[in-house]
Design a protein around this motif. Structure first.
Motif, PDB file in Angstrom:
ATOM      1  N   SER A   1     124.838 102.015  37.163  1.00 53.15           N
ATOM      2  CA  SER A   1     126.160 101.159  37.458  1.00 53.15           C
ATOM      3  C   SER A   1     127.060 101.179  36.511  1.00 53.15           C
ATOM      4  O   SER A   1     127.112 101.613  35.212  1.00 53.15           O
ATOM      5  CB  SER A   1     125.682  99.846  37.851  1.00 53.15           C
ATOM      6  N   ASP A   2     128.274 100.869  36.798  1.00 54.75           N
ATOM      7  CA  ASP A   2     129.470 100.765  36.115  1.00 54.75           C
ATOM      8  C   ASP A   2     129.034  99.847  34.576  1.00 54.75           C
ATOM      9  O   ASP A   2     130.017  99.813  33.722  1.00 54.75           O
ATOM     10  CB  ASP A   2     130.776 100.332  36.653  1.00 54.75           C
TER      11      ASP A   2
ATOM     12  N   ASP B   1     128.607 109.212  43.113  1.00 53.06           N
ATOM     13  CA  ASP B   1     128.931 108.608  41.942  1.00 53.06           C
ATOM     14  C   ASP B   1     127.780 108.531  41.001  1.00 53.06           C
ATOM     15  O   ASP B   1     127.690 108.193  39.997  1.00 53.06           O
ATOM     16  CB  ASP B   1     129.198 107.062  42.413  1.00 53.06           C
TER      17      ASP B   1
ATOM     18  N   GLY C   1     130.628 108.982  36.695  1.00 56.75           N
ATOM     19  CA  GLY C   1     129.480 109.344  37.367  1.00 56.75           C
ATOM     20  C   GLY C   1     128.525 109.197  36.491  1.00 56.75           C
ATOM     21  O   GLY C   1     128.577 109.315  35.157  1.00 56.75           O
ATOM     22  N   SER C   2     127.266 108.709  37.008  1.00 58.18           N
ATOM     23  CA  SER C   2     126.111 108.466  36.333  1.00 58.18           C
ATOM     24  C   SER C   2     124.851 109.539  36.752  1.00 58.18           C
ATOM     25  O   SER C   2     124.595 109.235  37.887  1.00 58.18           O
ATOM     26  CB  SER C   2     125.841 106.977  36.159  1.00 58.18           C
TER      27      SER C   2
ATOM     28  N   LEU D   1     130.225 115.195  40.910  1.00 56.70           N
ATOM     29  CA  LEU D   1     130.175 113.752  40.513  1.00 56.70           C
ATOM     30  C   LEU D   1     131.526 113.181  40.203  1.00 56.70           C
ATOM     31  O   LEU D   1     132.659 113.879  39.583  1.00 56.70           O
ATOM     32  CB  LEU D   1     129.614 113.723  39.335  1.00 56.70           C
ATOM     33  N   ASN D   2     132.078 111.881  40.915  1.00 50.19           N
ATOM     34  CA  ASN D   2     133.295 111.294  40.618  1.00 50.19           C
ATOM     35  C   ASN D   2     133.243 110.915  39.029  1.00 50.19           C
ATOM     36  O   ASN D   2     132.359 110.690  38.583  1.00 50.19           O
ATOM     37  CB  ASN D   2     133.516 110.203  41.260  1.00 50.19           C
TER      38      ASN D   2
ATOM     39  N   GLY E   1     125.534 108.103  46.195  1.00 49.76           N
ATOM     40  CA  GLY E   1     124.541 108.791  45.447  1.00 49.76           C
ATOM     41  C   GLY E   1     123.446 109.588  46.173  1.00 49.76           C
ATOM     42  O   GLY E   1     123.068 109.494  47.256  1.00 49.76           O
TER      43      GLY E   1
ATOM     44  N   SER F   1     128.720 101.624  31.841  1.00 46.96           N
ATOM     45  CA  SER F   1     129.765 102.741  31.572  1.00 46.96           C
ATOM     46  C   SER F   1     129.974 102.941  30.117  1.00 46.96           C
ATOM     47  O   SER F   1     130.402 104.226  29.788  1.00 46.96           O
ATOM     48  CB  SER F   1     131.092 102.034  32.181  1.00 46.96           C
TER      49      SER F   1
ATOM     50  N   LYS G   1     130.108 103.119  46.674  1.00 45.82           N
ATOM     51  CA  LYS G   1     129.446 104.103  45.713  1.00 45.82           C
ATOM     52  C   LYS G   1     128.366 104.913  46.496  1.00 45.82           C
ATOM     53  O   LYS G   1     127.817 104.348  47.367  1.00 45.82           O
ATOM     54  CB  LYS G   1     128.866 103.459  44.536  1.00 45.82           C
TER      55      LYS G   1
END
Ligand code: 0WD
Length: 268
Positions: free
Chosen positions: A239-240, A92, A144-145, A140-141, A9, A243, A7
């Protein structure tokens, strides 16, 4: 394999090793993230103090990009995202850990805040999230966050926080609108509301030492929080693991925000 293996950022807002953005960066790095970093432009290019301080911290982490950015300048933000695309490809996550108010406007009564000081504070502390999100949305993919940093002074009156409290209220509203708009393309926007931590910025806030003493007396956990605790939750929100979380403000403040009156054992 870490939570951020593979990932990438972009981190805005490291001033030094006390910065909240640094605490979050350390956790992201431990989980395998690859990152680019911005720093405030140096006034005297012959003496690049800002750049040196950030470079010293992030180079050992294998920083993919270290570049100046004044978020009041559209051309700076455009350049940073262009550079990030070249250095990192798709992103990401983006961390926005930026705030500023001119000291006289911050220390004075809110009703005395100058028009220029108000606009500058809102521009750097609030509009910058909007401006960064606009560019982030393009790179962003999916999944993304985006994370911003806020403080309880945006929800309740915290004496001494003054005009920055007004900025944080606007920031917390903004992040909900951005979450609404980015949700359909599977991107998240959240806020982390940190308890008081000694940093360059917080040293400018009046009554800061009072707040540091008040938390151990008032908070359910009877203590202040550590930078590491803020770092961990920041990493989680990016992070995921988070999500399904967006438009949220997570308090990392030992529970201080739930109290309406001091506990019986408080020594005030
Ligand atoms: O107790 C605390 N320290 C808390 C901080 C509690 C709750 C929230 N926060 C927030 C702050 O309001 C801010 O949004 O966390 C965020 C980060 O603050 P920090 O880590 O406490 O402070 P600091 O290390 O000073 O980082 C903020 C950085 C600036 O540092 P300096 O001190 O050099 O102004 O924001 C950046 C800069 O790196 N910054 C800018 N970046 C780009 N363009 C600009 C600008 N115009 N102005 C400030």
């Amino acid at each position: 394999m870490g939570l951020f293996t593979g990932k990438k950022g972009l981190v805005f807002g490291i001033a030094n090793d006390h910065s909240i953005a640094w605490a979050i960066t350390e956790k992201l790095h431990q989980e395998g993230a690859e990152m680019g970093f911005t720093h405030l432009p140096d006034k005297d290019p012959a003496r690049p103090r800002m750049e040196h301080r950030v470079r010293k911290l992030v180079e050992p982490l294998g920083a993919k990009l270290i570049t100046p950015c004044d978020v009041q300048k559209e051309e700076d933000i455009d350049r940073v995202f262009q550079q990030a695309k070249e250095a990192l490809g798709g992103l990401d996550f983006v961390l926005h850990s930026i705030a500023y108010a001119p000291i006289d406007d911050l220390k004075g009564h809110v009703y005395d805040c100058s028009r220029g000081g108000f606009l500058q504070s809102m521009d750097i502390s609030v509009y910058s999230l909007l401006a960064i999100t606009r560019r982030a949305r393009a790179v962003l993919n999916p999944g993304g966050s985006i994370l911003t940093l806020t403080y309880l002074g945006g929800e309740k009156v915290i004496p001494g926080y003054n005009i920055m409290g007004v900025c944080k209220a606007a920031l917390e509203s903004l992040l909900t609108y951005l979450a609404h708009e980015l949700g359909p393309v599977n991107m998240r926007v959240n806020g982390l509301s940190a308890g008081p931590l000694k940093t360059l910025s917080s040293s400018a806030v009046g009554d800061f030492d009072v707040m540091l003493k008040l938390y151990p007396a008032m908070a359910p956990m009877r203590r202040n929080v550590t930078a590491e605790e803020v770092g961990k939750t920041g990493m989680y929100l990016l992070s995921d693991l988070a999500s399904g979380v967006t438009g949220e403000v997570v308090h990392v403040d030992a529970g201080f925000h739930v109290m309406g009156a001091p506990p019986a054992d408080a020594k005030l």
